[in-house]
Design a protein around this motif. Sequence first.
Motif, PDB file in Angstrom:
ATOM      1  N   GLU A  47       0.876  -1.164   0.000  1.00 61.23           N
ATOM      2  CA  GLU A  47       0.000   0.000   0.000  1.00 61.23           C
ATOM      3  C   GLU A  47       0.910   1.209   0.000  1.00 61.23           C
ATOM      4  O   GLU A  47       2.091   1.112   0.332  1.00 61.23           O
ATOM      5  CB  GLU A  47      -0.909   0.015   1.237  1.00 61.23           C
ATOM      6  N   LEU A  48       0.350   2.340  -0.357  1.00 62.01           N
ATOM      7  CA  LEU A  48       1.155   3.553  -0.377  1.00 62.01           C
ATOM      8  C   LEU A  48       1.553   3.967   1.033  1.00 62.01           C
ATOM      9  O   LEU A  48       2.728   4.251   1.291  1.00 62.01           O
ATOM     10  CB  LEU A  48       0.403   4.689  -1.074  1.00 62.01           C
ATOM     11  N   SER A  49       0.596   3.984   1.962  1.00 61.05           N
ATOM     12  CA  SER A  49       0.851   4.619   3.255  1.00 61.05           C
ATOM     13  C   SER A  49       1.051   3.669   4.436  1.00 61.05           C
ATOM     14  O   SER A  49       1.225   4.127   5.555  1.00 61.05           O
ATOM     15  CB  SER A  49      -0.276   5.598   3.578  1.00 61.05           C
ATOM     16  N   LYS A  50       1.005   2.346   4.203  1.00 60.23           N
ATOM     17  CA  LYS A  50       1.280   1.446   5.328  1.00 60.23           C
ATOM     18  C   LYS A  50       1.943   0.163   4.839  1.00 60.23           C
ATOM     19  O   LYS A  50       1.746  -0.264   3.698  1.00 60.23           O
ATOM     20  CB  LYS A  50       0.006   1.136   6.114  1.00 60.23           C
ATOM     21  N   HIS A  57       4.949   2.452   0.165  1.00 63.83           N
ATOM     22  CA  HIS A  57       5.598   3.166  -0.930  1.00 63.83           C
ATOM     23  C   HIS A  57       5.701   4.667  -0.694  1.00 63.83           C
ATOM     24  O   HIS A  57       6.454   5.340  -1.395  1.00 63.83           O
ATOM     25  CB  HIS A  57       4.886   2.875  -2.255  1.00 63.83           C
ATOM     26  N   CYS A  58       4.971   5.222   0.269  1.00 63.30           N
ATOM     27  CA  CYS A  58       5.148   6.644   0.586  1.00 63.30           C
ATOM     28  C   CYS A  58       6.605   6.876   0.964  1.00 63.30           C
ATOM     29  O   CYS A  58       7.194   6.091   1.707  1.00 63.30           O
ATOM     30  CB  CYS A  58       4.230   7.068   1.736  1.00 63.30           C
ATOM     31  N   MET A  61      10.600   7.566  -3.447  1.00 60.48           N
ATOM     32  CA  MET A  61      11.565   8.241  -4.317  1.00 60.48           C
ATOM     33  C   MET A  61      12.680   8.880  -3.488  1.00 60.48           C
ATOM     34  O   MET A  61      12.433   9.682  -2.600  1.00 60.48           O
ATOM     35  CB  MET A  61      10.882   9.292  -5.179  1.00 60.48           C
ATOM     36  N   GLY A  62      13.887   8.451  -3.757  1.00 57.93           N
ATOM     37  CA  GLY A  62      15.051   8.963  -3.047  1.00 57.93           C
ATOM     38  C   GLY A  62      15.387   8.192  -1.781  1.00 57.93           C
ATOM     39  O   GLY A  62      16.366   8.499  -1.108  1.00 57.93           O
ATOM     40  N   ARG A  63      14.577   7.189  -1.457  1.00 61.21           N
ATOM     41  CA  ARG A  63      14.799   6.404  -0.247  1.00 61.21           C
ATOM     42  C   ARG A  63      15.761   5.257  -0.536  1.00 61.21           C
ATOM     43  O   ARG A  63      15.693   4.625  -1.579  1.00 61.21           O
ATOM     44  CB  ARG A  63      13.456   5.844   0.236  1.00 61.21           C
ATOM     45  N   TYR A 122       2.942   6.872 -11.839  1.00 58.01           N
ATOM     46  CA  TYR A 122       1.936   6.844 -10.772  1.00 58.01           C
ATOM     47  C   TYR A 122       2.595   6.918  -9.399  1.00 58.01           C
ATOM     48  O   TYR A 122       2.164   7.695  -8.539  1.00 58.01           O
ATOM     49  CB  TYR A 122       1.065   5.580 -10.865  1.00 58.01           C
ATOM     50  N   LEU A 123       3.637   6.120  -9.184  1.00 55.43           N
ATOM     51  CA  LEU A 123       4.322   6.145  -7.881  1.00 55.43           C
ATOM     52  C   LEU A 123       4.904   7.528  -7.593  1.00 55.43           C
ATOM     53  O   LEU A 123       4.798   8.028  -6.474  1.00 55.43           O
ATOM     54  CB  LEU A 123       5.426   5.083  -7.843  1.00 55.43           C
ATOM     55  N   ARG A 124       5.506   8.149  -8.597  1.00 60.04           N
ATOM     56  CA  ARG A 124       6.071   9.487  -8.431  1.00 60.04           C
ATOM     57  C   ARG A 124       4.986  10.485  -8.056  1.00 60.04           C
ATOM     58  O   ARG A 124       5.145  11.282  -7.136  1.00 60.04           O
ATOM     59  CB  ARG A 124       6.797   9.898  -9.722  1.00 60.04           C
ATOM     60  N   GLU A 125       3.847  10.412  -8.742  1.00 58.09           N
ATOM     61  CA  GLU A 125       2.739  11.345  -8.495  1.00 58.09           C
ATOM     62  C   GLU A 125       2.076  11.071  -7.143  1.00 58.09           C
ATOM     63  O   GLU A 125       1.873  11.986  -6.336  1.00 58.09           O
ATOM     64  CB  GLU A 125       1.718  11.202  -9.623  1.00 58.09           C
ATOM     65  N   ALA A 126       1.728   9.820  -6.885  1.00 58.70           N
ATOM     66  CA  ALA A 126       0.998   9.474  -5.659  1.00 58.70           C
ATOM     67  C   ALA A 126       1.838   9.701  -4.410  1.00 58.70           C
ATOM     68  O   ALA A 126       1.329  10.204  -3.407  1.00 58.70           O
ATOM     69  CB  ALA A 126       0.528   8.023  -5.722  1.00 58.70           C
ATOM     70  N   THR A 127       3.100   9.360  -4.470  1.00 58.34           N
ATOM     71  CA  THR A 127       3.940   9.486  -3.269  1.00 58.34           C
ATOM     72  C   THR A 127       4.379  10.921  -3.001  1.00 58.34           C
ATOM     73  O   THR A 127       4.899  11.200  -1.939  1.00 58.34           O
ATOM     74  CB  THR A 127       5.183   8.556  -3.338  1.00 58.34           C
TER      75      THR A 127
END
Length: 136
Positions: A47-50, A57-58, A61-63, A122-127
């Motif tokens: 999931e994005l946030s958990k 995935h939140c 980028m850069g992690r 999508y990942l770049r935009e959503a996160t």
Amino acid sequence: MKIRSHCHSLLLITSALLLAACGGANAPQGDAAHGKELYAQCAGCHELSKNMAGPKHCGLMGRAAGSVSDYAYSEAMLDSGIVWNEKTLDEFLIAPIAYVNGTRMGFAGLTNPTDRADLIAYLREATSDPAICSPD
């Protein structure tokens, strides 16, 4: 007159090349709407946030790979040295198991480069959306 014309032509060609290069760097890459549809393939584990079976995935980028503090990574991912960005995600998503030998991520991969670009968009935009991924 010939020298001036030649210099003018070189200047125009150089300017066109620079504009093309700059435009290419800033041009949107991938279709985030299609990427959101593709993300459904990830949703069984991510999931994005958990955290779920896979890490959230939140903040992706850069992690550095293996750096979500409350997730238990494989040794392979911890030792990978990867920093997630468009390039490393593109390479990884082709065949995750081959890219990080020993990862627990059992996803076979996305061989289609357009699908990878769309998913990454999508990942770049959503996160980067604070309504989805609040800043920590």
